[in-house]
Design a protein around this motif. Structure first.
Motif, PDB file in Angstrom:
ATOM      1  N   THR A   3      45.677  35.897  27.628  1.00  7.51           N
ATOM      2  CA  THR A   3      46.975  36.537  27.824  1.00  7.51           C
ATOM      3  C   THR A   3      47.062  37.882  27.122  1.00  7.51           C
ATOM      4  N   GLU A   4      46.529  37.978  25.930  1.00  7.57           N
ATOM      5  CA  GLU A   4      46.579  39.248  25.191  1.00  7.57           C
ATOM      6  C   GLU A   4      45.786  40.333  25.903  1.00  7.57           C
ATOM      7  N   THR A   5      44.640  39.982  26.446  1.00 12.21           N
ATOM      8  CA  THR A   5      43.826  40.947  27.172  1.00 12.21           C
ATOM      9  C   THR A   5      44.544  41.427  28.420  1.00 12.21           C
ATOM     10  N   VAL A   6      45.134  40.496  29.157  1.00 11.38           N
ATOM     11  CA  VAL A   6      45.879  40.856  30.367  1.00 11.38           C
ATOM     12  C   VAL A   6      47.030  41.789  30.011  1.00 11.38           C
ATOM     13  N   GLN A   7      47.770  41.488  28.965  1.00 10.98           N
ATOM     14  CA  GLN A   7      48.894  42.334  28.545  1.00 10.98           C
ATOM     15  C   GLN A   7      48.402  43.729  28.169  1.00 10.98           C
ATOM     16  N   TYR A   8      47.303  43.810  27.446  1.00 10.29           N
ATOM     17  CA  TYR A   8      46.734  45.099  27.041  1.00 10.29           C
ATOM     18  C   TYR A   8      46.349  45.918  28.268  1.00 10.29           C
ATOM     19  N   ILE A   9      45.700  45.281  29.226  1.00 15.32           N
ATOM     20  CA  ILE A   9      45.298  45.983  30.449  1.00 15.32           C
ATOM     21  C   ILE A   9      46.521  46.499  31.186  1.00 15.32           C
ATOM     22  N   LYS A  10      47.555  45.683  31.296  1.00 12.39           N
ATOM     23  CA  LYS A  10      48.766  46.090  32.002  1.00 12.39           C
ATOM     24  C   LYS A  10      49.443  47.273  31.316  1.00 12.39           C
ATOM     25  N   GLU A  11      49.350  47.347  30.011  1.00  9.87           N
ATOM     26  CA  GLU A  11      50.008  48.425  29.276  1.00  9.87           C
ATOM     27  C   GLU A  11      49.281  49.755  29.393  1.00  9.87           C
ATOM     28  N   ILE A  12      47.958  49.753  29.490  1.00  8.00           N
ATOM     29  CA  ILE A  12      47.232  51.023  29.449  1.00  8.00           C
ATOM     30  C   ILE A  12      46.749  51.526  30.799  1.00  8.00           C
ATOM     31  N   ARG A  13      46.554  50.655  31.764  1.00 11.17           N
ATOM     32  CA  ARG A  13      45.993  51.073  33.045  1.00 11.17           C
ATOM     33  C   ARG A  13      47.066  51.292  34.088  1.00 11.17           C
ATOM     34  N   LYS A  14      46.869  52.334  34.876  1.00  5.42           N
ATOM     35  CA  LYS A  14      47.748  52.598  36.012  1.00  5.42           C
ATOM     36  C   LYS A  14      47.081  52.172  37.315  1.00  5.42           C
ATOM     37  N   LEU A  15      45.737  52.111  37.305  1.00  3.17           N
ATOM     38  CA  LEU A  15      44.958  51.665  38.460  1.00  3.17           C
ATOM     39  C   LEU A  15      44.080  50.496  38.057  1.00  3.17           C
ATOM     40  N   HIS A  16      44.009  49.499  38.933  1.00  2.00           N
ATOM     41  CA  HIS A  16      43.194  48.314  38.658  1.00  2.00           C
ATOM     42  C   HIS A  16      42.186  48.124  39.789  1.00  2.00           C
ATOM     43  N   PRO A  17      40.923  47.877  39.440  1.00  2.00           N
ATOM     44  CA  PRO A  17      39.965  47.500  40.482  1.00  2.00           C
ATOM     45  C   PRO A  17      40.452  46.230  41.184  1.00  2.00           C
ATOM     46  N   ILE A  18      40.000  46.026  42.406  1.00  2.00           N
ATOM     47  CA  ILE A  18      40.457  44.884  43.212  1.00  2.00           C
ATOM     48  C   ILE A  18      40.321  43.559  42.465  1.00  2.00           C
ATOM     49  N   GLN A  19      39.161  43.303  41.870  1.00  2.12           N
ATOM     50  CA  GLN A  19      38.936  42.031  41.165  1.00  2.12           C
ATOM     51  C   GLN A  19      39.955  41.826  40.052  1.00  2.12           C
ATOM     52  N   GLU A  20      40.232  42.879  39.318  1.00  2.04           N
ATOM     53  CA  GLU A  20      41.201  42.795  38.214  1.00  2.04           C
ATOM     54  C   GLU A  20      42.604  42.562  38.756  1.00  2.04           C
ATOM     55  N   ALA A  21      42.953  43.230  39.845  1.00  3.67           N
ATOM     56  CA  ALA A  21      44.266  43.046  40.455  1.00  3.67           C
ATOM     57  C   ALA A  21      44.446  41.600  40.913  1.00  3.67           C
ATOM     58  N   MET A  22      43.392  41.015  41.458  1.00  6.52           N
ATOM     59  CA  MET A  22      43.469  39.626  41.887  1.00  6.52           C
ATOM     60  C   MET A  22      43.766  38.710  40.704  1.00  6.52           C
ATOM     61  N   ILE A  23      43.180  38.996  39.552  1.00  5.50           N
ATOM     62  CA  ILE A  23      43.444  38.215  38.340  1.00  5.50           C
ATOM     63  C   ILE A  23      44.883  38.411  37.882  1.00  5.50           C
ATOM     64  N   LEU A  24      45.341  39.661  37.885  1.00  5.96           N
ATOM     65  CA  LEU A  24      46.706  39.955  37.451  1.00  5.96           C
ATOM     66  C   LEU A  24      47.747  39.320  38.375  1.00  5.96           C
ATOM     67  N   LEU A  25      47.353  39.058  39.607  1.00  4.75           N
ATOM     68  CA  LEU A  25      48.253  38.411  40.558  1.00  4.75           C
ATOM     69  C   LEU A  25      48.099  36.888  40.535  1.00  4.75           C
ATOM     70  N   GLY A  26      47.634  36.370  39.434  1.00  4.82           N
ATOM     71  CA  GLY A  26      47.571  34.925  39.248  1.00  4.82           C
ATOM     72  C   GLY A  26      46.265  34.298  39.680  1.00  4.82           C
ATOM     73  N   GLY A  27      45.248  35.111  39.872  1.00  4.11           N
ATOM     74  CA  GLY A  27      43.957  34.561  40.277  1.00  4.11           C
ATOM     75  C   GLY A  27      43.885  34.247  41.763  1.00  4.11           C
ATOM     76  N   ILE A  28      44.596  35.044  42.579  1.00  6.73           N
ATOM     77  CA  ILE A  28      44.579  34.796  44.021  1.00  6.73           C
ATOM     78  C   ILE A  28      43.187  35.066  44.584  1.00  6.73           C
ATOM     79  N   SER A  29      42.926  34.476  45.740  1.00  2.00           N
ATOM     80  CA  SER A  29      41.616  34.640  46.371  1.00  2.00           C
ATOM     81  C   SER A  29      41.496  36.014  47.014  1.00  2.00           C
ATOM     82  N   ARG A  30      40.265  36.377  47.299  1.00  2.00           N
ATOM     83  CA  ARG A  30      39.983  37.652  47.972  1.00  2.00           C
ATOM     84  C   ARG A  30      40.666  37.686  49.350  1.00  2.00           C
ATOM     85  N   THR A  31      40.614  36.563  50.063  1.00  2.00           N
ATOM     86  CA  THR A  31      41.240  36.473  51.383  1.00  2.00           C
ATOM     87  C   THR A  31      42.746  36.703  51.290  1.00  2.00           C
TER      88      THR A  31
END
Length: 73
Positions: A3-31
């Protein structure tokens, strides 16, 4: 990713690679992710050949989910 890592990423990044965005969206699948992008619910931006999701797009999507959830209760 804890959780701390996710919060840190959300605070500093304005753009997220697709894989990271999928994690930030609750671990949704690629599909599921690409289905959301195809319907315009998540926006993908390209820089050269790399694809990213904006932090604001993720926040808007989550807010829309929260609003739908509130309306249904």
């Amino acid at each position: 990713m804890n959780t701390e890592t996710v919060q840190y990423i959300k605070e500093i990044r304005k753009l997220h690679p697709i894989q990271e965005a999928m994690i930030l969206l609750g671990g949704i699948s690629r599909t599921t992710f690409y289905s959301l992008a195809k319907t315009g619910r998540i926006q993908i931006v390209k820089i050269g050949s790399r694809s990213f999701v904006t932090q604001s797009s993720i926040e808007v999507f989550i807010e829309q989910l929260a609003n739908v959830s509130d309306e249904q209760s």
